[in-house]
Enzyme design. Sequence first.
Site: not given
Ligand code: GDP
Ligand code: IMO
Ligand code: MG
Length: 427
Positions: A300, A40-41, A13, A330, A15, A223
């Site tokens: 989730t 989850g992106h 997560d 961020k 970004g 991940q």
């Molecule tokens: P990923 O799984 O690595 O793709 O990241 P996620 O999408 O799960 O979580 C990143 C969150 O941060 C998302 O809601 C993005 O829209 C947000 N995001 C990404 N870059 C920035 C940033 O520079 N600033 C802020 N405030 N939010 C950001």
């Molecule tokens: P993105 O791509 C954050 C975590 C789960 C759990 C562990 C194992 O959005 O960064 P799994 O279902 O993969 O067997 O769970 O890994 N996990 C993540 N945490 N971002 C993810 O993906 C994750 N994918 C799995 O929360 O701790």
């Molecule tokens: Mg994510």
Amino acid sequence: MPAIVLVGAQWGDEGKGKATDLLASRIDYVVKFNGGNNAGHTVVVGNEKYALHLLPSGILTPGVTPVISNGVVIDLEVLFGELSALSSRGIDVSRLRVSANAHIITSYHRTLDKVTERFLGKRQIGTTGRGIGPTYADKINRVGIRVQDIFDEGILRQKVESALEIKNHLLVKIYNRRAITADEVITELMSYADRLRPMVCDTSLELNSALDANKTVLFEGGQATMLDVDHGTYPFVTSSNATSGGALTGSGIGPTRVDRVIAVVKAYTTRVGSGPFPTELFDDSGEYLRSKGFEFGTTTGRPRRCGWYDAPIARYTTRINGVTDFVLTKLDVLTGLDEIPVCVAYDVDGTRVDEVPVNQSDFHHATPIYENFSGWTEDITGVRTFDDLPANAQKYVLALEKMSGARFSAIGVGPARDAIVVRHDLV
Ligand code: GDP
Ligand code: IMO
Ligand code: MG
């Protein structure tokens, strides 16, 4: 022949979706090489917000060919659900390529993921419950179902029956659940066959041919490094190689193809699920980061655990992945803090340790040694050049860069697509 690998630097997560989207206009292919719909992106394009799980984020950019390669585990219901949701919003998904060798998540994998977690009780991993671990376990155990199997009912039946034999004993006798019949699994999987067939190909061949033709290919990791099954905080990890090496085995390209490895790192740290997290905050600061950074899982909905930036982890990420560039995200979330602590080393049972300890118990015992940086109050979401950032924000970024071992080439200052400061071109 630029092949670029993009990975997460922390526990996910960071970004990655936004960073991929940033690069997508200059790339030809974007490849998801590991994981499945545990990812989850969130990508914000204008007023539209997209949440992607199984599909690579580059799918949002017209002209990019999205690829799901052999290292991915695919839930077919999720795949077609995501495709139809995107096409109903006007996104062209027709170019998607899917590896014939990718493994399939079936209903028994999802069930086993949930029941084993429940069985672990206090020791649970906190998985996403999407069947990821059991599907990779079957792959390694050589009883997995691959995409190509669903086009031959005879082979599919043999494989599903042998996979279910032991699992049904487990489900019924240990976990007190009903047995799953081969017929229900086969009927479900085959119901997707006709729609899936046109997308399926030898993705390794296609990607290598693309690189031969001087196309640009971005490998988008799901991940992150600290969730990697080999290099993360085992057993509190996911079941795939989320590090740059996983891009090679997970897609069938050789290491000599890769020109650049980008790690996406957040200006603080978050984690979902169980496992050690030295800089985790249990006070108001943690709550501040969670609410200001909107740190709730895309997959989730769980609140993410939040903590300060951990420099040894960034340095570890550089080492494990061969990072050439970081994208820091961020930074805007830290605006308004008087002081920003950064973990520069750990105290492990009274000894200063500068690197991520290889021994898991040591990492569990590690407490952060902090260095404090002065904050800034100016809104930075509109800033587009490094020199326009407040002096303290610049100092913070340069200090993190120095400690990480690779240059910080871009800095996210907001969720929007263009809310980014680019210091060095990434493609
Ligand atoms: P990923 O799984 O690595 O793709 O990241 P996620 O999408 O799960 O979580 C990143 C969150 O941060 C998302 O809601 C993005 O829209 C947000 N995001 C990404 N870059 C920035 C940033 O520079 N600033 C802020 N405030 N939010 C950001
Ligand atoms: P993105 O791509 C954050 C975590 C789960 C759990 C562990 C194992 O959005 O960064 P799994 O279902 O993969 O067997 O769970 O890994 N996990 C993540 N945490 N971002 C993810 O993906 C994750 N994918 C799995 O929360 O701790
Ligand atoms: Mg994510």
